[in-house]
Enzyme design. Structure first.
Site, PDB file in Angstrom:
ATOM      1  CD  GLU A   1      33.670  39.706  46.802  1.00  0.00           C
ATOM      2  OE1 GLU A   1      34.502  40.304  46.084  1.00  0.00           O
ATOM      3  OE2 GLU A   1      33.838  38.530  47.207  1.00  0.00           O
TER       4      GLU A   1
ATOM      5  CG  PHE B   1      38.615  40.458  33.241  1.00  0.00           C
ATOM      6  CD1 PHE B   1      39.068  39.178  33.509  1.00  0.00           C
ATOM      7  CD2 PHE B   1      38.780  41.428  34.224  1.00  0.00           C
ATOM      8  CE1 PHE B   1      39.681  38.865  34.714  1.00  0.00           C
ATOM      9  CE2 PHE B   1      39.400  41.138  35.420  1.00  0.00           C
ATOM     10  CZ  PHE B   1      39.846  39.848  35.665  1.00  0.00           C
ATOM     11  CD  GLN B   2      36.889  40.503  37.836  1.00  0.00           C
ATOM     12  OE1 GLN B   2      36.707  41.704  37.980  1.00  0.00           O
ATOM     13  NE2 GLN B   2      37.544  39.762  38.729  1.00  0.00           N
TER      14      GLN B   2
ATOM     15  CE  LYS C   1      36.548  50.937  35.523  1.00  0.00           C
ATOM     16  NZ  LYS C   1      37.737  50.045  35.349  1.00  0.00           N
TER      17      LYS C   1
ATOM     18  CG  MET D   1      19.889  20.027  62.057  1.00  0.00           C
ATOM     19  SD  MET D   1      18.997  19.778  63.617  1.00  0.00           S
ATOM     20  CE  MET D   1      18.852  21.466  64.184  1.00  0.00           C
TER      21      MET D   1
END
Length: 563
Positions: free
Chosen positions: A47, A109-110, A159, A462
């Site tokens: 993602e 969930f999630q 949803k 760096m």
């Protein structure tokens, strides 16, 4: 028609043709609606890659980038890319799935409060709880992303809103962008007077020039007033690289000509820049003798770090046109600045047989002069800024304010999809490249002709440089000598790859890379001790620069411009 199907049609009505994402449970109805639609969905492999790809798409094109993820870890993986867009003012609309409204607040969930989590790094967030809210939410999200100072907007989509009946919703109609106001006429007159009386003026241009579509007006202003000009990292390309008055980038890794001119100036005309610490060095000692005219669309930037003697808040284009009437008498100063630029021009004749990264990048910019270049973060990022000859700010894509490693490859993917006919180059380092290396699979799947220059010093370069200079050479966790075989790795993903480790083979390697059909990677092995020069040390002003003695001429490294 359900909410998701309505949303797909509405995105198309907003002019969206491409979006980047990764499916999951809470966003599955939206992905079902995408099936068979005209929208082109690019399946990334993480993602964060989706957010950076949408980010690169927007930077290269000026259009709104769109990315999609599911709830929970899908949404949290987007946050770095969202923050990057916020800090660099990139227009994006981010759509995340969320658990049904009936389960919100139950630790389902999630379930993660992505609305609250992203509040500091978005222009605005939306959490529609009913399908009837979708038309106003989507229209406002795109209006906000585009208007004023651009930035990311989040739509967290439960949803059950995605699956609700939407047959009664009206067809989507985009909202117009807010028209920016013009600067105060009285302030413009004061600025013209201040500029007309200056004897050592310097124009200090930043990323707001491209964001405000003011590149043409900026160039006309510099041409009319003939004022020496310096640019920030995000302003590179606003004035052509070969323009005689372009003194180069200022700041921590800026040019001697740029930094010394700023320190000796009696007036700074600041155009779409924000006095970032990487540009100013020790801000209390930055341009100590200069008055300031500050042009910016965002009132929050004016006076934030340096008080403005004249503040011109408003559209840059009209302000620049008004200031172009001023004619400062600065011919002696201009001649001094131009001569200083000539005397301290970069050299590319580093001794030894190993590849000298600045010389390689300069040669690439000559062979691919119109390329869109997406950089990762680190030494290679500064070498690109210093040595690639950019003539358009939208061809230089770099994570400026956030400095996010892993930006380069997915941003290049987004840029290639927004500018299908462009030559797109990703310049990365071995540390940054492994942050989002999985997006090689995206390149391979879609056979996007992105060319990758992977500069490998087997170090976190760096950080190692700072440890060498400022931490008594205590090299803590910067050894990457166990890097994989990058050529074999690229080939495993279906990407052609080649290797170069000698300066006398660079020309052929670049030609082979640019001529390769489809995606290709050039692995460039360089000296582990190579550093970026010049460098302004921490808590020093920009005139106090360190240099590589091997590439210095015989003139005094600490020389300042005559007044």
């Amino acid at each position: 028609m359900n909410g998701s199907q309505w949303l797909v049609h509405a995105l198309a009505a907003e002019g969206v043709d491409t979006l980047f994402g990764y499916p999951g449970g809470a966003i599955m109805p939206f992905y079902d609606a995408l099936y068979g639609s005209d929208l082109k969905h690019i399946l990334v492999r993480h993602e964060q890659g989706a957010a950076f790809a949408a980010n690169g798409y927007a930077r290269a094109s000026g259009r709104v980038g769109v990315c999609v993820a599911t709830s929970g870890p899908g949404a949290t993986n987007l946050v770095t890319g969202i923050a990057d867009a916020m800090l660099d003012s990139v227009p994006m609309v981010v759509i995340t799935g969320q658990v049904p409204t009936t389960l919100m607040g139950t630790d389902a969930f999630q379930e993660v409060d992505v609305f609250g989590m992203t509040l500091p790094v978005v222009k605005h967030s939306f959490l529609p709880r009913r399908v009837d809210e979708l038309p106003s939410v989507l229209a406002e999200a795109f209006r906000l992303a585009r208007s004023g100072r651009p930035g990311p907007v989040l739509i967290d989509l439960p949803k059950n809103v995605q699956t609700a009946d939407a047959a009664h919703l009206p067809m989507h109609r985009p909202l117009p962008i807010d028209a920016p106001h013009s600067a105060c006429p009285v302030a413009l007159l004061a600025a013209v007077e201040l500029l007309s009386n200056a004897r050592r003026p310097v124009v200090y241009g930043g990323g707001g020039i491209a964001l405000g579509d003011a590149v043409a007006e900026f160039r006309s202003f510099v041409g009319a007033t003939q004022i020496p000009t310096v640019l920030t990292l995000r302003g590179i390309g606003a004035l052509a690289d070969d323009h005689p008055l372009n003194l180069g980038m200022l700041g921590m890794h800026g040019t001697r000509a740029a930094n010394q001119a700023v320190q000796q100036a009696d007036l700074l005309v600041v155009v779409g820049a924000r006095f970032d610490d990487r540009a100013t060095g020790k801000v209390a000692e930055f341009a100590p003798g200069a008055k300031v005219i500050h042009l910016d669309l965002d009132a929050a930037e004016i006076g934030k770090l340096r008080a403005a003697d004249v503040a011109l808040r408003g559209e840059l284009r009209t302000s620049l046109d008004a200031l172009a009437t001023a004619m400062p008498e600065c011919s002696a100063w201009r001649a001094t600045c131009v001569e200083n630029k000539r005397r301290h021009a970069a050299r590319y004749d580093a001794p030894g047989e190993s590849v000298f990264a600045p010389a390689l990048l300069r040669r690439m910019s000559q062979l691919a002069p119109s390329a869109v270049v997406a950089c990762d973060v680190g030494q290679h990022q500064m070498w690109v800024a210093q040595h690639w000859a950019f003539n358009d700010p939208r061809r230089h894509l770099t994570s400026g304010a956030l400095g996010a490693m892993g930006f380069g490859l997915p941003a290049a993917i987004g840029a290639q999809l927004s500018c299908a006919d462009a030559q797109v180059v990703c310049v990365s380092g071995d540390g940054s490249f492994l942050m989002n290396v999985q997006e090689l699979a995206t390149l391979g799947r879609y056979q996007l002709p992105v060319k990758i220059v992977l500069i490998d010093n087997q170090r976190l370069g760096m950080v190692r440089q700072w440890q060498q200079l400022f931490f008594e050479q205590r090299y803590s966790e910067t050894d990457l000598s166990d890097n994989p075989d990058f050529v074999a790795l690229a080939v495993a993903f279906g990407v052609q790859a080649m290797h170069v480790d000698r300066a006398d083979r660079v020309e052929d390697a670049i030609a082979q890379l640019l001529a390769a059909p489809g995606p290709a990677l050039l692995h460039v092995a360089i000296d582990a001790e190579a550093n970026v020069w010049p460098l302004v040390p921490p808590n020093r002003n920009n005139a106090q620069m360190l240099f590589d003695p091997r590439l210095m001429d015989c003139e005094d490294a600490n020389a300042t411009l005559p007044t």
